[in-house]
Design a protein around this motif. Structure first.
Motif, mmCIF file in Angstrom:
data_model
loop_
_atom_site.group_PDB
_atom_site.id
_atom_site.type_symbol
_atom_site.label_atom_id
_atom_site.label_comp_id
_atom_site.label_asym_id
_atom_site.label_seq_id
_atom_site.Cartn_x
_atom_site.Cartn_y
_atom_site.Cartn_z
ATOM 1 N N GLN A 1 -0.179 5.406 -12.840
ATOM 2 C CA GLN A 1 -1.052 5.116 -11.913
ATOM 3 C C GLN A 1 -1.970 3.789 -12.227
ATOM 4 O O GLN A 1 -2.194 3.002 -11.441
ATOM 5 N N ALA A 2 -2.018 3.410 -13.312
ATOM 6 C CA ALA A 2 -2.553 2.163 -13.823
ATOM 7 C C ALA A 2 -1.633 0.997 -13.575
ATOM 8 O O ALA A 2 -2.293 -0.049 -12.935
ATOM 9 N N ALA A 3 -0.481 1.025 -13.694
ATOM 10 C CA ALA A 3 0.400 -0.180 -13.288
ATOM 11 C C ALA A 3 0.065 -0.450 -11.885
ATOM 12 O O ALA A 3 0.166 -1.572 -11.352
ATOM 13 N N TYR A 4 0.328 0.630 -11.320
ATOM 14 C CA TYR A 4 0.259 0.419 -9.555
ATOM 15 C C TYR A 4 -1.128 -0.049 -9.140
ATOM 16 O O TYR A 4 -1.071 -0.540 -8.152
ATOM 17 N N ARG A 5 -1.879 0.419 -9.729
ATOM 18 C CA ARG A 5 -3.382 -0.139 -9.479
ATOM 19 C C ARG A 5 -3.516 -1.649 -9.852
ATOM 20 O O ARG A 5 -3.968 -2.247 -8.792
ATOM 21 N N GLY B 1 7.945 -3.336 -15.110
ATOM 22 C CA GLY B 1 9.186 -2.323 -15.347
ATOM 23 C C GLY B 1 8.388 -0.846 -15.564
ATOM 24 O O GLY B 1 9.047 0.057 -16.037
ATOM 25 N N ALA B 2 7.321 -0.766 -14.690
ATOM 26 C CA ALA B 2 6.475 0.446 -14.659
ATOM 27 C C ALA B 2 7.322 1.436 -13.964
ATOM 28 O O ALA B 2 8.117 1.216 -12.845
ATOM 29 N N GLN B 3 7.344 2.647 -14.546
ATOM 30 C CA GLN B 3 7.859 3.749 -13.946
ATOM 31 C C GLN B 3 6.905 4.363 -12.641
ATOM 32 O O GLN B 3 6.025 4.142 -12.600
ATOM 33 N N ALA B 4 7.655 4.856 -11.803
ATOM 34 C CA ALA B 4 6.945 5.653 -10.640
ATOM 35 C C ALA B 4 5.963 6.822 -11.321
ATOM 36 O O ALA B 4 6.273 7.422 -12.343
ATOM 37 N N GLY B 5 4.729 6.791 -10.744
ATOM 38 C CA GLY B 5 3.653 7.576 -11.458
ATOM 39 C C GLY B 5 2.800 7.144 -12.422
ATOM 40 O O GLY B 5 1.887 7.553 -12.940
ATOM 41 N N VAL C 1 0.900 -1.187 -0.071
ATOM 42 C CA VAL C 1 -0.006 -0.179 -0.061
ATOM 43 C C VAL C 1 0.903 1.408 0.092
ATOM 44 O O VAL C 1 0.452 2.206 -0.813
ATOM 45 N N ALA C 2 1.873 1.179 0.713
ATOM 46 C CA ALA C 2 2.708 2.320 0.775
ATOM 47 C C ALA C 2 3.478 2.610 -0.511
ATOM 48 O O ALA C 2 3.668 3.764 -0.887
ATOM 49 N N LEU C 3 3.851 1.443 -1.290
ATOM 50 C CA LEU C 3 4.396 1.868 -2.590
ATOM 51 C C LEU C 3 3.273 2.255 -3.599
ATOM 52 O O LEU C 3 3.693 2.973 -4.357
ATOM 53 N N TYR C 4 2.072 1.923 -3.334
ATOM 54 C CA TYR C 4 1.258 2.088 -4.330
ATOM 55 C C TYR C 4 0.663 3.646 -3.857
ATOM 56 O O TYR C 4 0.670 4.548 -5.154
ATOM 57 N N LEU C 5 0.722 4.076 -2.758
ATOM 58 C CA LEU C 5 0.360 5.523 -2.563
ATOM 59 C C LEU C 5 1.698 6.331 -2.883
ATOM 60 O O LEU C 5 1.363 7.631 -3.343
ATOM 61 N N GLN C 6 2.991 6.023 -2.534
ATOM 62 C CA GLN C 6 4.032 7.043 -2.565
ATOM 63 C C GLN C 6 4.633 6.909 -4.028
ATOM 64 O O GLN C 6 4.922 7.863 -4.616
ATOM 65 N N ALA C 7 4.880 5.702 -4.697
ATOM 66 C CA ALA C 7 5.373 5.501 -5.802
ATOM 67 C C ALA C 7 4.340 5.638 -6.970
ATOM 68 O O ALA C 7 4.712 6.413 -7.977
#
Length: 479
Positions: free
Chosen positions: A443-447, A437-441, A299-305
């Motif tokens: 959002q779709a990949a982190y979702r 290999g998704a980059q920070a920001g 969750v921290a990675l999702y919110l921060q990165a």
């Protein structure tokens, strides 16, 4: 045969003040695990530490802590739990001072290993002292507070770490995250010497040196791959270690049986290993915690990165979770030792609701994090955890008599640490595999990645729900 102990403390002991001391030390240990993650970039930059050493700031603590939980619990049975608890506080506090003053990465890693040793010495005594302070009908309230401590530590560590590092107190950057333990440790030690019961140990139990060695080897074989895999990936040499853990665990149990037949010292008394309540409570506790810390890590990675939140903002977003655990602590106190099975079932349902609600919240999230969309589900999850952990502790530790409560507490928490390590490896593996290999920001990949984590957490909640429906779950005195 009943194994449940009655309260052994003197009437003059202020039970709730004593519990406050135990919780303070427990919180100091638990928050130290989560707070370090926030400071890792600052440590690496200031100390010019290579990646293979910086990861040992966490791994060194994890190994020494997990390996010594079981023998330290037994040492409490032998030499007295207050004595071991106070000793652990001293070791942990002094090691924290060295961590805060460390001139280089080598000293810091060594001090972290010693810190883990101190934590392992004091932690089993916290749960083992509860039966010495409370009669069975009051232990649910105390165990509920331990669940609250775990919930608070999981989410306040990043917040406190972010505050201390951003404040850059006297230009010390990351060092206050360790130095803050000094006054807390002094307070906990003073409370331990003045408020905890002075009941001594039973030296006649003896020390099982071979059992300690076999247990350490078996746990190392499991923990080394699980702790290292998230940072270096799954390597070919890891499979033989995991496989070797099976015969090592079998040898440990065979040795304990041999010791029992001879009437010799046992690290883990086999009457505990044969106890249905002990096995059910401790294993389900490990399964439960395989999801919680690792979930908040992702969750921290999702919110921060993924969304660019700061560690402080990320921690505040998850604040409803410990508030839910806090609310649950009041409920568990009212229940006491009643309706154990249904409380675990209900807690599992609430956990599942919290996880599935988060999946709904994440799926519909826009370009910015909506705190209101996520908050209710964090609260439900925390309320479910708080209502589940307390009865599981009650079930597992009800199987121990007064000579074995330290060993039982150490075993429950050692098994939980293995569950946490499995959870970090599994959930972290799922998260990063989906993230690719998704980059920070992105959002779709982190979702997508956090939804993968929620899937594993939901499966854990399903196991928690199913267990009381399929397995008898009651205190040992009811067996």
């Amino acid at each position: 045969m009943t194994h449940v102990t009655t309260a052994e403390s003197a009437p003059s002991v202020n039970k709730w003040a004593a519990v406050a001391v135990l919780l303070t030390a427990n919180f100091m240990n638990l928050i130290d695990i989560t707070i370090v993650n926030v400071a890792m970039p600052s440590m690496q930059s200031e100390l010019a530490a290579p990646p293979n050493l910086i990861e040992w700031i966490v791994a060194g603590y994890t190994f020494s802590f997990a390996l010594l939980l079981l023998p330290a619990g037994r040492m409490g049975d032998l030499f007295g739990r207050r004595r071991l608890f106070a000793t652990g506080i001293v070791v942990f506090t002094l090691a924290s001072l060295v961590c805060g003053l460390a001139p280089g990465i080598d000293v810091l890693v060594a001090a972290r290993v010693v810190q883990g040793i101190g934590a392992a010495i004091m932690t089993p005594q916290t749960l083992a002292l509860v039966p010495a302070l409370f009669p069975p009908e009051q232990r649910g309230s105390a165990f509920g507070l331990f669940a609250l401590t775990a919930g608070l530590a999981s989410v306040t560590g990043p917040i406190l770490g972010g505050v201390l590092i951003n404040a850059d107190i006297y230009g010390l950057t990351w060092r206050p995250i360790f130095l803050v333990n000094i006054p807390v440790g002094i307070l906990a030690f003073t409370g331990a010497m003045t408020l905890l019961p002075r009941a001594g140990g039973n030296r006649k139990l003896g020390i099982d040196y071979v059992g300690i060695a076999l247990a350490a080897l078996a746990m190392l074989a499991v923990l080394v791959p699980l702790v290292e895999a998230p940072s270096i990936g799954w390597q070919p040499w890891m499979w033989p270690m995991v496989i070797a853990a099976v015969p090592l665990g079998w040898l440990f149990l065979r040795w304990q049986l041999r010791q029992e037949e001879r009437g010799a010292p046992q690290l883990l008394p086999m009457r505990l290993a044969r106890s249905g309540p002990f096995l059910t409570g401790s294993v389900l506790n490990a399964v439960l915690f395989s999801a919680v810390p690792s979930y908040f890590f992702t969750v921290a990675l999702y919110l921060q990165a993924g969304y660019g939140l700061s560690p402080l903002q990320s921690g505040l977003t998850t604040t409803p979770f410990p508030l839910g655990v806090l609310a649950a602590s009041a409920v568990t106190g009212w229940f006491g030792a009643r309706w154990i099975r249904w409380r675990v079932l209900g807690g599992g349902v609430l956990l599942a609701a919290g996880y599935l609600g988060q999946a709904w919240a994440v799926t519909g999230m826009g370009d910015q994090i909506s705190w209101m969309r996520m908050a209710p589900w964090f609260f439900f999850g925390g309320f479910g955890l708080g209502n589940t952990v307390s009865p599981l502790f009650q079930v597992a530790l009800s199987a121990a008599d007064k000579n074995d409560s330290g060993s039982a507490s150490g075993a429950v928490q050692a098994i939980r640490q293995i569950g946490i390590a499995f959870g970090v490896a599994i959930m972290g593996g799922i998260f990063f595999a989906i993230l690719g290999g998704a980059q920070a920001g992105d959002q779709a990949a982190y979702r997508s990645a956090i939804l993968g984590s929620i899937t594993y957490a939901s499966l854990v909640a399903a196991v928690v729900i199913a267990t009381p429906l399929l397995v008898p779950m009651r205190l040992a005195r009811e067996s």
